[in-house]
Design a protein around this motif. Structure first.
Motif, PDB file in Angstrom:
ATOM      1  N   LEU A 187      16.469 -13.869 -34.129  1.00 34.71           N
ATOM      2  CA  LEU A 187      15.806 -15.329 -33.502  1.00 34.71           C
ATOM      3  C   LEU A 187      16.286 -16.233 -33.763  1.00 34.71           C
ATOM      4  CD1 LEU A 187      11.734 -14.949 -32.914  1.00 34.71           C
ATOM      5  CD2 LEU A 187      14.267 -13.667 -31.547  1.00 34.71           C
ATOM      6  N   ALA A 198       9.820 -16.746 -25.069  1.00 35.63           N
ATOM      7  CA  ALA A 198       8.504 -16.695 -25.758  1.00 35.63           C
ATOM      8  C   ALA A 198       7.545 -16.176 -25.240  1.00 35.63           C
ATOM      9  CB  ALA A 198       8.389 -17.376 -26.933  1.00 35.63           C
ATOM     10  N   THR A 243       6.733 -19.303 -32.687  1.00 36.52           N
ATOM     11  CA  THR A 243       7.932 -18.961 -32.818  1.00 36.52           C
ATOM     12  C   THR A 243       8.640 -20.227 -32.351  1.00 36.52           C
ATOM     13  OG1 THR A 243       7.115 -16.920 -32.722  1.00 36.52           O
ATOM     14  CG2 THR A 243       9.841 -17.436 -31.609  1.00 36.52           C
ATOM     15  N   CYS A 254      11.556 -12.478 -25.967  1.00 34.09           N
ATOM     16  CA  CYS A 254      10.374 -12.123 -27.842  1.00 34.09           C
ATOM     17  C   CYS A 254       9.226 -12.463 -27.180  1.00 34.09           C
ATOM     18  CB  CYS A 254      11.065 -13.327 -28.636  1.00 34.09           C
ATOM     19  SG  CYS A 254       9.624 -13.045 -30.093  1.00 34.09           S
ATOM     20  N   THR A 274       6.426  -7.682 -32.846  1.00 35.44           N
ATOM     21  CA  THR A 274       7.450  -8.253 -31.943  1.00 35.44           C
ATOM     22  C   THR A 274       8.810  -7.269 -30.747  1.00 35.44           C
ATOM     23  OG1 THR A 274       9.582  -8.211 -32.766  1.00 35.44           O
ATOM     24  CG2 THR A 274       7.959 -10.602 -33.441  1.00 35.44           C
ATOM     25  N   ILE A 279      11.622  -7.502 -28.618  1.00 34.25           N
ATOM     26  CA  ILE A 279      13.120  -8.424 -28.634  1.00 34.25           C
ATOM     27  C   ILE A 279      13.954  -8.122 -27.896  1.00 34.25           C
ATOM     28  CG2 ILE A 279      15.127  -9.225 -29.723  1.00 34.25           C
ATOM     29  CD1 ILE A 279      12.361 -10.090 -30.453  1.00 34.25           C
TER      30      ILE A 279
END
Length: 371
Positions: free
Chosen positions: A121, A134, A145, A270, A286, A288
């Protein structure tokens, strides 16, 4: 510093700060409640506040314009500061009278490392253009985040950053970057209008607090397409659902064009959840997605099922599914097996990764499956 005339309310807010609560719920019919590490409990050491006390309280924390808007609509989102603590508030009327919910915004912007988020990230801060999303449920750290990524830009890069929020949560102090933060209803009419105007203000980076409707999503894609780095949030579960939500918000005759545009501008997604950690507290899990040729082709062709397959085979690029990250947390002893299963998007997949295959406990695949 905000000074409140009601000492009991000041005491409640200070206690919430001291115990690390994420949210405070107050109404005039019951004890206030605090959410700590995801669990909501009444605080029976506090008093039950009268309707008159709450009305006086909101008159202290709202501007005259905000109070007028609340009296007209019965709902209001706002933010305020108590001592050095920032709060995001939601005020609303319900059958028992006035109710308030306060979200405590951390006073210090934590880094991605401190939040326990993947190093992948951090690379988003150094992109020159494109769209980063996000996603996840309310209260699961999306704003934190994005604040961490924006802070990375602020500390390391000379950029012009504009945030459009409802309301402003984290307050950024300019370092290397020039930062302007705009609040819906106070500084600009709405997200879509704010984005359109900001494009004339020489921005490098645009943060959109919530991509909630067609006009905002369309404006965000246009901003990314015209050479800006755009960050936004969606209340969607996973990467595939996020892409579907963006496309489905447009009328059918526009969807092919949006698939094409999105395939060009999307950088990464994310998806995150804050889940109970073994021994107390919460830990971030998470999913991704990093855009690559295979994912771009899947978006263009409307083959959403192909996105997950690309993620499963894209670990070398920094991709992983929610189930793969839950399996990692389990291996590291940070969560319990039942927690992994409860928070998996695909329960059968996490059971497969745990070596269970839906057949019960055991000791397989490096996991200790003691329940």
């Amino acid at each position: 510093m905000q000074n409140f005339t009601n000492r009991a309310l000041s005491k409640l807010i200070q206690m919430a700060i001291d115990c690390g609560a994420s949210d405070i719920h107050i109404n005039s019919e019951n004890y206030p409640a605090l959410r700590v590490h995801g669990e909501l409990n009444y605080d029976k050491s506090s008093e039950i506040f009268s309707k008159e006390t709450l009305e006086k309280f909101i008159s202290e924390i709202l501007t005259p314009a905000q109070l007028e808007r609340f009296n007209k609509t019965g709902d209001l989102d706002f933010a305020f500061t108590y001592d050095t603590q920032r709060f995001r508030g939601s005020l609303y009327r319900e059958m028992r009278g006035i109710s308030l919910t306060f979200r405590l915004v951390p006073s210090v912007i934590r880094s991605l490392d401190e939040l326990g988020l993947p190093d992948t990230l951090k690379t988003m801060a150094y992109k020159h253009r494109g769209l980063f999303l996000a996603t996840g449920p309310t209260g699961h750290g999306k704003s934190s985040t994005l604040a961490a990524i924006v802070n990375e830009i602020n500390q390391k890069i000379k950029s012009h950053i504009v945030t459009i929020e409802d309301p402003i949560e984290y307050v950024h102090v300019p370092a290397l970057s020039v930062i302007h933060q705009r609040e819906i209803g106070t500084d600009t009419e709405n997200f879509a209008s704010g984005i359109r105007h900001v494009l004339r203000q020489d921005p490098d980076v645009i943060l959109i607090g919530e991509m909630r409707d067609l006009e905002t999503i369309s404006a965000a894609i246009t901003a990314a397409e015209t050479g800006h780095l755009v960050f936004g949030t969606l209340h969607t579960q996973d990467a595939s659902q996020s892409i579907e939500r963006i496309i489905d918000v447009f009328p059918p005759h526009q969807q092919n064009q949006i698939r094409l545009q999105l395939s060009y501008v999307l950088l990464a997604i994310c998806s995150q959840q804050l889940i109970p950690a073994q021994g107390g507290g919460r830990v971030c899990a998470t999913e991704i997605l990093i855009s690559n040729p295979a994912i771009r082709a899947s978006i263009r062709e409307g083959k959403i099922s192909g996105i997950r397959n690309s993620m499963l085979t894209g670990m070398s690029l920094g991709m992983h599914t929610m189930e793969q990250d839950l399996a990692r947390l389990l291996r590291e002893g940070k969560i319990l097996p039942e927690t992994a299963k409860d928070f998996a998007y695909d329960r059968s997949e996490i059971e497969r990764l745990m070596g269970m295959g839906g057949m019960g406990g055991g000791m397989q695949g490096g996991f200790s499956l003691r329940n």
